[in-house]
Design a protein around this motif. Structure first.
Motif, PDB file in Angstrom:
ATOM      1  N   LEU A 122       2.540 -43.658 -16.574  1.00  0.00           N
ATOM      2  CA  LEU A 122       1.125 -44.028 -16.660  1.00  0.00           C
ATOM      3  C   LEU A 122       0.609 -44.638 -15.365  1.00  0.00           C
ATOM      4  O   LEU A 122      -0.408 -44.203 -14.826  1.00  0.00           O
ATOM      5  CB  LEU A 122       0.903 -44.978 -17.833  1.00  0.00           C
ATOM      6  N   ASP A 123       1.324 -45.649 -14.839  1.00  0.00           N
ATOM      7  CA  ASP A 123       0.875 -46.256 -13.591  1.00  0.00           C
ATOM      8  C   ASP A 123       0.878 -45.214 -12.470  1.00  0.00           C
ATOM      9  O   ASP A 123      -0.064 -45.135 -11.679  1.00  0.00           O
ATOM     10  CB  ASP A 123       1.785 -47.423 -13.195  1.00  0.00           C
ATOM     11  N   GLY A 124       1.945 -44.420 -12.407  1.00  0.00           N
ATOM     12  CA  GLY A 124       2.038 -43.404 -11.364  1.00  0.00           C
ATOM     13  C   GLY A 124       0.910 -42.391 -11.439  1.00  0.00           C
ATOM     14  O   GLY A 124       0.368 -41.961 -10.408  1.00  0.00           O
ATOM     15  N   THR A 125       0.553 -42.003 -12.656  1.00  0.00           N
ATOM     16  CA  THR A 125      -0.575 -41.082 -12.829  1.00  0.00           C
ATOM     17  C   THR A 125      -1.872 -41.716 -12.356  1.00  0.00           C
ATOM     18  O   THR A 125      -2.672 -41.085 -11.647  1.00  0.00           O
ATOM     19  CB  THR A 125      -0.702 -40.652 -14.302  1.00  0.00           C
ATOM     20  N   GLY A 170      -1.965 -42.438 -23.001  1.00  0.00           N
ATOM     21  CA  GLY A 170      -2.731 -43.057 -21.926  1.00  0.00           C
ATOM     22  C   GLY A 170      -3.198 -42.043 -20.890  1.00  0.00           C
ATOM     23  O   GLY A 170      -4.313 -42.149 -20.375  1.00  0.00           O
ATOM     24  N   ILE A 171      -2.351 -41.074 -20.575  1.00  0.00           N
ATOM     25  CA  ILE A 171      -2.744 -40.035 -19.620  1.00  0.00           C
ATOM     26  C   ILE A 171      -3.896 -39.203 -20.170  1.00  0.00           C
ATOM     27  O   ILE A 171      -4.854 -38.887 -19.458  1.00  0.00           O
ATOM     28  CB  ILE A 171      -1.546 -39.145 -19.263  1.00  0.00           C
ATOM     29  N   LEU A 172      -3.815 -38.855 -21.446  1.00  0.00           N
ATOM     30  CA  LEU A 172      -4.908 -38.115 -22.077  1.00  0.00           C
ATOM     31  C   LEU A 172      -6.209 -38.912 -21.993  1.00  0.00           C
ATOM     32  O   LEU A 172      -7.261 -38.380 -21.598  1.00  0.00           O
ATOM     33  CB  LEU A 172      -4.556 -37.819 -23.537  1.00  0.00           C
ATOM     34  N   SER A 173      -6.142 -40.194 -22.336  1.00  0.00           N
ATOM     35  CA  SER A 173      -7.326 -41.047 -22.278  1.00  0.00           C
ATOM     36  C   SER A 173      -7.841 -41.204 -20.850  1.00  0.00           C
ATOM     37  O   SER A 173      -9.055 -41.202 -20.606  1.00  0.00           O
ATOM     38  CB  SER A 173      -6.986 -42.421 -22.866  1.00  0.00           C
ATOM     39  N   LEU A 174      -6.909 -41.320 -19.898  1.00  0.00           N
ATOM     40  CA  LEU A 174      -7.293 -41.444 -18.495  1.00  0.00           C
ATOM     41  C   LEU A 174      -8.071 -40.218 -18.030  1.00  0.00           C
ATOM     42  O   LEU A 174      -9.100 -40.341 -17.333  1.00  0.00           O
ATOM     43  CB  LEU A 174      -6.049 -41.637 -17.636  1.00  0.00           C
ATOM     44  N   MET A 175      -7.619 -39.031 -18.411  1.00  0.00           N
ATOM     45  CA  MET A 175      -8.324 -37.812 -18.007  1.00  0.00           C
ATOM     46  C   MET A 175      -9.722 -37.760 -18.620  1.00  0.00           C
ATOM     47  O   MET A 175     -10.686 -37.320 -17.963  1.00  0.00           O
ATOM     48  CB  MET A 175      -7.516 -36.571 -18.408  1.00  0.00           C
ATOM     49  N   GLN A 176      -9.863 -38.211 -19.842  1.00  0.00           N
ATOM     50  CA  GLN A 176     -11.180 -38.213 -20.479  1.00  0.00           C
ATOM     51  C   GLN A 176     -12.143 -39.153 -19.757  1.00  0.00           C
ATOM     52  O   GLN A 176     -13.288 -38.792 -19.468  1.00  0.00           O
ATOM     53  CB  GLN A 176     -11.034 -38.607 -21.950  1.00  0.00           C
ATOM     54  N   SER A 177     -11.667 -40.346 -19.442  1.00  0.00           N
ATOM     55  CA  SER A 177     -12.528 -41.317 -18.764  1.00  0.00           C
ATOM     56  C   SER A 177     -12.809 -40.912 -17.323  1.00  0.00           C
ATOM     57  O   SER A 177     -13.927 -41.088 -16.822  1.00  0.00           O
ATOM     58  CB  SER A 177     -11.887 -42.711 -18.812  1.00  0.00           C
TER      59      SER A 177
END
Length: 261
Positions: A122-125, A170-177
């Motif tokens: 998550l942090d790395g992404t 979290g990655i999915l949510s990060l891409m949405q935001s």
């Protein structure tokens, strides 16, 4: 049809599995530059060099630049982007793929394992997406495409993945935001959600014949996924065929998720 003709494609965790397949598919679809991140130990170094040689042998139009480092360290993302700009002048596509999944029981899981899994996945992404997005915002013409490799585990749980599934959600949510935050810069952000793909990340888990057969029987298409099953959808999301697609998630699981029975 060269869907990525002339594009510079950056891929994290590219030495094996899904990342390697995405690199090969990008070159096949006309990318003129590959910026390939890998961890940097002796094993991934050797794997990356064979990938570089394969790309340059089969796709003469494509130049490969390799950058090593721990993706959990924000300095690595800075180094990746600086290398891309120095060698190619721009970055058009980011595939944020680097990740780990050391299976473990929740009750006895060391906190260090949780912290390391979160830091890499998550942090790395976050670090690489932020660094590349700043470059895409600054370059002319402005914009690009970002594909975050999440997982079917963003949608469902796993007994030995209590540290892993939250990072993929979290990655999915990060891409949405990020789709919302970056749309004004013509940067599209989407997520691809692999099902059970036969890679090193789950090799030990799938070595259990009973578990392997159960997973295959649950999958509508009757087989485990292969890394190149993810590479095709990635190319689509990165290409102009998906020029009006952002904030989306594409489940690529052979029908595992929908098969209730």
């Amino acid at each position: 049809m060269a869907l990525l003709a002339g594009k510079i494609v950056c891929i994290t965790g590219s030495s094996r599995g899904i990342g390697r397949a995405c690199a090969l598919e990008s070159a096949k679809h006309g990318a003129t530059g590959l910026l390939l991140h890998y961890y940097g130990d002796e094993e991934t170094e050797a794997e990356l060099q064979t990938l570089k040689a394969e790309v340059e042998r089969s796709h003469s139009q494509c130049r490969v630049v390799c950058v090593s480092g721990d993706i959990a360290d924000p300095a690595t993302s800075t180094k990746v982007v600086e290398s891309g700009v120095r060698e190619f002048g721009r970055i058009d596509v980011l595939v944020s793929n680097a990740g780990i999944c050391p299976f473990a029981e929740f009750i006895t899981m060391p906190h260090a394992l949780w912290e390391r899994t979160r830091a890499v996945n998550l942090d790395g992404t976050f670090y690489i997406v932020q660094a590349v997005a700043n470059q895409m915002k600054a370059q002319v013409p402005q914009g690009g495409a970002i594909v975050g490799v999440a997982s079917i585990s963003a949608l469902v749980g796993g007994e030995f993945q209590c540290h892993y599934t939250p990072t993929k959600a979290g990655i999915l949510s990060l891409m949405q935001s990020c789709a919302i935050a970056l749309g004004k810069y013509n940067i599209r952000c989407n997520a691809v959600l692999p099902g059970t793909i036969a890679t090193d990340i789950n090799k030990e888990d799938l070595a259990n014949d009973e578990k392997r057969e159960y997973t295959i029987k649950r999958t509508v298409l009757g087989r485990l996924g292969a890394p190149d099953d993810i590479a095709g959808p990635m190319v689509f999301l990165a290409s102009d065929l998906a020029k009006y697609v952002t904030g989306a998630s594409l489940l690529v699981d052979g029908g595992l998720f929908v098969n209730l029975q």
